[in-house]
Design an enzyme around this catalytic site. Sequence first.
Site, PDB file in Angstrom:
ATOM      1  CG  HIS A   1      -1.902   1.084   1.292  1.00  0.00           C
ATOM      2  ND1 HIS A   1      -2.918   1.251   0.370  1.00  0.00           N
ATOM      3  CD2 HIS A   1      -2.043   2.102   2.192  1.00  0.00           C
ATOM      4  CE1 HIS A   1      -3.630   2.307   0.688  1.00  0.00           C
ATOM      5  NE2 HIS A   1      -3.124   2.844   1.788  1.00  0.00           N
TER       6      HIS A   1
ATOM      7  CD  GLN B   1       7.608   1.002  -2.087  1.00  0.00           C
ATOM      8  OE1 GLN B   1       7.928   1.526  -3.142  1.00  0.00           O
ATOM      9  NE2 GLN B   1       8.241   1.273  -0.964  1.00  0.00           N
TER      10      GLN B   1
ATOM     11  CG  HIS C   1      -0.737   5.877  -0.721  1.00  0.00           C
ATOM     12  ND1 HIS C   1      -1.541   6.981  -0.762  1.00  0.00           N
ATOM     13  CD2 HIS C   1      -1.494   4.879  -0.236  1.00  0.00           C
ATOM     14  CE1 HIS C   1      -2.739   6.676  -0.307  1.00  0.00           C
ATOM     15  NE2 HIS C   1      -2.734   5.396   0.020  1.00  0.00           N
TER      16      HIS C   1
END
Length: 104
Positions: free
Chosen positions: A77, A79, A81
């Site tokens: 998650h 990475q 973002h």
Amino acid sequence: MDDAQMAVIMPLIMYGGEAKSSAVEAIRAAKAGDFEKADERIEAASKAIVEAHHGQTELLTKAANGEDVPVSIYMVHAQDHLMTGIAFVDLAKEIIELYKVIKN
């Protein structure tokens, strides 16, 4: 996952999201013809990306040194973002340039 790993992962999520939000604000400012604000928001987005990269670099350095860096849904998650933030900033810069051409 321990607290130390979460302390690295959470800023990735936070700064990646901040970069995306700032990039969207920059596009909206350019659309309105406020290029000074657009440039200011792009600068803020770029600074957020740099901050996120610090955490990512820390994780990569640990892995390169042979330390175990477990992959979790939080890591994925985070990475996601970061990469989304980077993509938005890159696209926002191009869109702002297009608005500058259109407005002139």
